[in-house]
Motif scaffolding. Structure first.
Motif, mmCIF file in Angstrom:
data_model
loop_
_atom_site.group_PDB
_atom_site.id
_atom_site.type_symbol
_atom_site.label_atom_id
_atom_site.label_comp_id
_atom_site.label_asym_id
_atom_site.label_seq_id
_atom_site.Cartn_x
_atom_site.Cartn_y
_atom_site.Cartn_z
ATOM 1 N N ILE A 151 19.290 202.673 64.028
ATOM 2 C CA ILE A 151 19.706 203.608 62.971
ATOM 3 C C ILE A 151 18.472 204.301 62.429
ATOM 4 N N ASP A 152 18.683 205.447 61.790
ATOM 5 C CA ASP A 152 17.583 206.170 61.157
ATOM 6 C C ASP A 152 17.932 206.452 59.698
ATOM 7 N N ALA A 153 16.964 207.020 58.969
ATOM 8 C CA ALA A 153 17.166 207.268 57.537
ATOM 9 C C ALA A 153 18.344 208.200 57.295
ATOM 10 N N GLU A 154 18.524 209.185 58.155
ATOM 11 C CA GLU A 154 19.648 210.109 58.007
ATOM 12 C C GLU A 154 20.982 209.371 58.138
ATOM 13 N N GLY A 155 21.069 208.464 59.095
ATOM 14 C CA GLY A 155 22.299 207.695 59.286
ATOM 15 C C GLY A 155 22.595 206.769 58.122
ATOM 16 N N VAL A 156 21.574 206.106 57.593
ATOM 17 C CA VAL A 156 21.772 205.219 56.441
ATOM 18 C C VAL A 156 22.179 206.035 55.217
ATOM 19 N N THR A 157 21.514 207.155 55.000
ATOM 20 C CA THR A 157 21.850 208.013 53.865
ATOM 21 C C THR A 157 23.296 208.491 53.962
ATOM 22 N N ALA A 158 23.728 208.854 55.162
ATOM 23 C CA ALA A 158 25.116 209.286 55.353
ATOM 24 C C ALA A 158 26.090 208.155 55.018
ATOM 25 N N LEU A 159 25.769 206.931 55.423
ATOM 26 C CA LEU A 159 26.629 205.784 55.090
ATOM 27 C C LEU A 159 26.726 205.591 53.578
ATOM 28 N N LEU A 160 25.600 205.685 52.902
ATOM 29 C CA LEU A 160 25.595 205.470 51.457
ATOM 30 C C LEU A 160 26.402 206.536 50.714
ATOM 31 N N ARG A 161 26.504 207.723 51.298
ATOM 32 C CA ARG A 161 27.242 208.823 50.667
ATOM 33 C C ARG A 161 28.703 208.884 51.099
ATOM 34 N N ALA A 162 29.068 208.161 52.138
ATOM 35 C CA ALA A 162 30.419 208.261 52.698
ATOM 36 C C ALA A 162 31.455 207.670 51.747
ATOM 37 N N PRO A 163 32.533 208.392 51.504
ATOM 38 C CA PRO A 163 33.598 207.859 50.652
ATOM 39 C C PRO A 163 34.190 206.590 51.273
ATOM 40 N N GLY A 164 34.504 205.613 50.433
ATOM 41 C CA GLY A 164 35.128 204.387 50.912
ATOM 42 C C GLY A 164 34.197 203.491 51.702
ATOM 43 N N THR A 165 32.893 203.698 51.573
ATOM 44 C CA THR A 165 31.910 202.890 52.299
ATOM 45 C C THR A 165 30.934 202.265 51.311
ATOM 46 N N THR A 166 30.625 200.999 51.520
ATOM 47 C CA THR A 166 29.631 200.278 50.722
ATOM 48 C C THR A 166 28.701 199.559 51.677
ATOM 49 N N VAL A 167 27.412 199.614 51.405
ATOM 50 C CA VAL A 167 26.438 198.819 52.148
ATOM 51 C C VAL A 167 25.968 197.725 51.199
ATOM 52 N N LEU A 168 26.233 196.483 51.580
ATOM 53 C CA LEU A 168 25.778 195.346 50.780
ATOM 54 C C LEU A 168 24.433 194.875 51.303
ATOM 55 N N VAL A 169 23.548 194.484 50.396
ATOM 56 C CA VAL A 169 22.224 193.977 50.757
ATOM 57 C C VAL A 169 21.906 192.739 49.921
ATOM 58 N N ALA A 170 21.009 191.910 50.448
ATOM 59 C CA ALA A 170 20.470 190.781 49.680
ATOM 60 C C ALA A 170 18.987 190.683 50.016
ATOM 61 N N GLU A 171 18.227 190.202 49.062
ATOM 62 C CA GLU A 171 16.770 190.129 49.189
ATOM 63 C C GLU A 171 16.276 188.697 49.136
ATOM 64 N N ALA A 172 15.111 188.508 49.703
ATOM 65 C CA ALA A 172 14.355 187.256 49.567
ATOM 66 C C ALA A 172 12.891 187.651 49.516
ATOM 67 N N GLY A 173 12.172 187.098 48.590
ATOM 68 C CA GLY A 173 10.750 187.410 48.475
ATOM 69 C C GLY A 173 10.472 188.880 48.244
ATOM 70 N N GLY A 174 11.387 189.574 47.565
ATOM 71 C CA GLY A 174 11.180 190.984 47.272
ATOM 72 C C GLY A 174 11.451 191.925 48.432
#
Length: 184
Positions: A52-75
């Motif tokens: 994936i690239d930044a354009e693809g991730v940005t499109a996912l984040l803007r897409a209606p009905g789409t959520t990207v879940l994330v979790a962190e460890a050590g920042g």
């Protein structure tokens, strides 16, 4: 994420635009290149190039009905997944990535449980679906141990579209897996 996992990976949260560079790094590191071979989810023998690239991730984040879940460890982002809402009571699970150094520690299973709960609780989803490259038998078996089953649906790999990687073989295709969600 479940209690106990929170101390190791941080609580899951929806990704925002500020997470795009870290998401691109995480997803590509989990699936492509020599570094991905540190973990067991690598696709490096099947596909080269990027996942994936930044354009693809940005499109996912803007897409209606789409959520990207994330979790962190050590920042650092350690695990992520894409959830897409469907009008038929289904949710789609994709872009599932765990940092190669963090694989095998239960973080993937915890994120999957969080994603299933989110889809059921927030969207009222009754079923989770996903597409997996047919040749990824070890990964498919991992999903099957978590209650997913093959539906029989098959989709072609997008040959010629290097946004999804550069195929190293000519027989790639996706199979669909699905699972009824609790409360369905």
């Amino acid at each position: 994420m479940r209690a106990g996992e929170e101390t190791r990976a941080g609580a899951a949260r929806p990704a925002g635009p500020e997470d795009v560079p870290a998401l691109v790094e995480l997803v590509n590191s989990a699936y492509r290149g020599e570094g991905s071979k540190e973990g067991w989810t690598t696709e490096a023998d099947l596909l080269g190039g990027q996942r994936i690239d930044a354009e693809g991730v940005t499109a996912l984040l803007r897409a209606p009905g789409t959520t990207v879940l994330v979790a962190e460890a050590g920042g650092r982002l350690t695990v992520c997944c894409e959830l897409k809402r469907s009008g038929e009571g289904d949710a789609y699970f994709g872009m599932f990535s765990v940092s190669p150094a963090a694989q095998g520690k239960g973080l993937g299973g915890a994120m999957m449980a969080e994603a299933e709960g989110y889809a059921a609780r927030v969207w009222g989803a009754r079923r989770m679906r996903m597409l997996v490259i047919r040749q990824r038998e070890e990964l498919i078996a991992w999903y099957e141990r978590r209650g997913y089953a093959r539906t029989g649906a098959v989709s072609p790999f997008p040959y010629g579209d290097e946004r999804f990687g550069v195929p190293r073989r000519d027989d790639l295709e996706f199979i669909e897996l699905a699972k009824e969600l609790p409360g369905a």
